[in-house]
Design an enzyme around this catalytic site. Structure first.
Site, PDB file in Angstrom:
ATOM      1  N   LYS A 145       0.843  -1.196   0.000  1.00  0.00           N
ATOM      2  CA  LYS A 145       0.000   0.000   0.000  1.00  0.00           C
ATOM      3  C   LYS A 145       0.875   1.241   0.000  1.00  0.00           C
ATOM      4  O   LYS A 145       1.852   1.316   0.735  1.00  0.00           O
ATOM      5  CB  LYS A 145      -0.839  -0.026   1.301  1.00  0.00           C
ATOM      6  CG  LYS A 145      -1.831   1.099   1.424  1.00  0.00           C
ATOM      7  CD  LYS A 145      -3.108   0.797   0.668  1.00  0.00           C
ATOM      8  CE  LYS A 145      -4.020   2.012   0.538  1.00  0.00           C
ATOM      9  NZ  LYS A 145      -3.603   2.920  -0.555  1.00  0.00           N
ATOM     10  N   LYS A 165       5.293   2.375  -2.860  1.00  0.00           N
ATOM     11  CA  LYS A 165       5.236   3.786  -3.252  1.00  0.00           C
ATOM     12  C   LYS A 165       5.396   3.884  -4.750  1.00  0.00           C
ATOM     13  O   LYS A 165       5.976   2.989  -5.384  1.00  0.00           O
ATOM     14  CB  LYS A 165       6.373   4.565  -2.578  1.00  0.00           C
ATOM     15  CG  LYS A 165       6.091   6.037  -2.449  1.00  0.00           C
ATOM     16  CD  LYS A 165       5.121   6.296  -1.315  1.00  0.00           C
ATOM     17  CE  LYS A 165       4.923   7.738  -1.018  1.00  0.00           C
ATOM     18  NZ  LYS A 165       4.269   7.886   0.300  1.00  0.00           N
ATOM     19  N   LYS A 175       5.180   2.104   8.447  1.00  0.00           N
ATOM     20  CA  LYS A 175       3.996   2.877   8.838  1.00  0.00           C
ATOM     21  C   LYS A 175       2.787   1.949   8.990  1.00  0.00           C
ATOM     22  O   LYS A 175       2.066   1.997   9.980  1.00  0.00           O
ATOM     23  CB  LYS A 175       3.718   3.933   7.763  1.00  0.00           C
ATOM     24  CG  LYS A 175       2.773   5.028   8.202  1.00  0.00           C
ATOM     25  CD  LYS A 175       2.443   5.972   7.060  1.00  0.00           C
ATOM     26  CE  LYS A 175       3.625   6.775   6.582  1.00  0.00           C
ATOM     27  NZ  LYS A 175       3.251   7.806   5.597  1.00  0.00           N
TER      28      LYS A 175
HETATM   29  N1  GLU Z   1       0.766   8.967   0.628  1.00  0.00           N
HETATM   30  C1  GLU Z   1       0.286   8.774   1.951  1.00  0.00           C
HETATM   31  C2  GLU Z   1       1.404   8.344   2.872  1.00  0.00           C
HETATM   32  O1  GLU Z   1       2.565   8.548   2.588  1.00  0.00           O
HETATM   33  C3  GLU Z   1      -0.918   7.853   1.995  1.00  0.00           C
HETATM   34  C4  GLU Z   1      -0.691   6.470   1.536  1.00  0.00           C
HETATM   35  C5  GLU Z   1      -1.970   5.646   1.404  1.00  0.00           C
HETATM   36  O2  GLU Z   1      -3.028   6.151   1.739  1.00  0.00           O
HETATM   37  O3  GLU Z   1      -1.851   4.519   0.966  1.00  0.00           O
HETATM   38  O4  GLU Z   1       1.184   7.848   3.942  1.00  0.00           O
END
Ligand code: GLU
Length: 408
Positions: free
Chosen positions: A68, A104, A92
């Site tokens: 994700k 990413k 995270k």
């Molecule tokens: N781009 C956001 C982050 O760095 C959200 C990622 C997401 O919602 O998958 O956490």
């Protein structure tokens, strides 16, 4: 700082791992991205010419579930940056105990120089190039720097066309009408707000006596400034890529947001009409903002803003990382020696991916939640995980709390 962002991220991993019991095999595995894809995206421009933009998608680790992570459109995007951001997404999702691994994506482009139609062709072209690499149960996209709900809508639509079936679960952060979740747009700021509130509840200083400087006035920074302002905190400085403003007595954030939204630049606040002059302020640079003598500093822009070069100028005693990776590992020793408490991005800005998870759950079940449900669940999650991190000895997870991702 080390040679690459990924090497820098790995330095942090090495340091964190000293406090936990973990097998050498798992460490070795976490040091390398599982799969990295580099692509070239041809885009027909409005003037008839063809331009090709470099793009990337990295799936870092999927031991805990499908990967994700967001997709960034920015001129500085590189494979190294995308890999290190995918690395941080892995941690995270684990910190928030979401059933996801980390990923990413990004395109090296200045999206502000494209027309809306060119931006749509680029977004669809990106998905065409990575369609075999992603999927609802494989790898799920989301917004990141300079991408938004409209772009996520195009990406989901393109993937659905390729698969010949409506596939809302492959992208989160979509427009509500296309299966987006209520509360996703404000989720990163809201999550950070819940973390700051739970940490600050243990301080003797009231919100009214707490001064805050925020670097970055985009989706996360501006909404967070608003939430903190309405909770009574004194926001003394804000900035965007063009520079910042400072007022010792506190800024009127709703007016600043109004002006920024009508002009798209914080510079508009420097004007002299009634709203701007309602609060006396001083024009400052981004470097000045980071060095302000405030209680809380919130870097909410890009990575590597606080490095070995400027760490000794930091005067705030608490830093909440709302951007991804705003503090380089080279700054750690100085900040530690100055006894500055740093609350890391993988907790503080995790509200975004948490509501992305809620969106994915809603898409899979076809049952949609109210805004109240979303925000209540987000608050529960953020408060719980903040407390867990603060409770653990040395502020690190005890072996029994170790996420399962460490199984090789
Ligand atoms: N781009 C956001 C982050 O760095 C959200 C990622 C997401 O919602 O998958 O956490």
């Amino acid at each position: 700082m080390s040679d690459t962002l990924l090497a820098d991220a790995n330095l942090r991993l090495e340091k964190a791992l000293r406090d936990v019991t973990i097998s050498q095999d798992a460490i070795e595995r976490l040091t390398h991205p599982k799969a990295s894809l580099s692509i070239a995206i041809p885009v027909r421009m409005d003037d008839g010419s063809l331009r090709v933009f470099p793009g990337y998608r990295v799936r870092y680790d999927d031991s805990r579930g499908p990967t994700k992570g967001g997709v960034r459109f920015h001129p500085n995007v590189s494979i190294d940056e995308v890999q290190s951001l995918a690395f941080w997404m892995t941690f995270k999702c684990a910190v928030l105990n979401l059933p996801f691994g980390g990923a990413k994506g990004g395109v090296t482009v200045n999206p502000k120089a494209l027309s809306k139609l060119e931006l749509e062709r680029l977004s669809r072209g990106y998905v065409d190039a990575i369609a075999d690499f992603i999927g609802t149960d494989v790898d799920i996209l989301a917004p990141d720097v300079y991408t938004n709900a409209m772009i996520m809508g195009w990406m989901m639509d393109e993937y659905s066309i390729i698969r010949r079936q409506f596939s809302p679960g492959v992208v989160t952060g979509k427009p509500i009408a296309m299966g987006g979740s209520l509360g996703r747009e404000t989720a990163t700021a809201m999550g950070a707000f819940f973390v700051i509130q739970s940490v600050w509840a243990q301080q003797t200083r009231s919100p009214g006596e707490t001064s805050i400087a925020i670097q970055g006035f985009g989706n996360a920074g501006a909404i967070l400034a608003d939430l903190l302002f309405h909770a009574g905190y004194k926001i003394v400085a804000v900035s965007d890529s063009q520079g910042g403003i400072y007022a010792k007595q506190g800024l009127d954030i709703p007016s600043v947001r109004h002006l920024k939204e009508s002009s798209r630049k914080l510079k508009a606040v420097y004007c002299e009409d009634s709203v701007c002059s309602s609060v006396d302020h001083q024009v400052i640079t981004n470097a000045d903002l980071l060095a302000l003598d405030v209680d809380i500093l919130i870097p909410a822009a890009l990575e590597n803003q606080i490095t070995a070069e400027n760490a000794d100028r930091i005067q705030a005693n608490h830093i909440f990382e709302v951007a991804n990776g705003p503090i380089a590992s080279s700054a750690d020793t100085t900040l530690e020696a100055k006894n500055i408490q740093v609350f890391p991005d993988i907790l503080v800005n995790a509200g975004g991916v948490t509501v992305s998870y809620f969106e994915w759950v809603q898409n899979r079940s076809g049952f949609y939640w109210t805004l109240e449900d979303v925000n209540d669940r987000l608050q529960t999650k953020m408060v719980e995980e903040t407390a867990k991190i603060q409770r653990s000895p040395k502020n690190s997870p005890s072996p029994s709390e170790l996420p399962r991702m460490f199984t090789p």
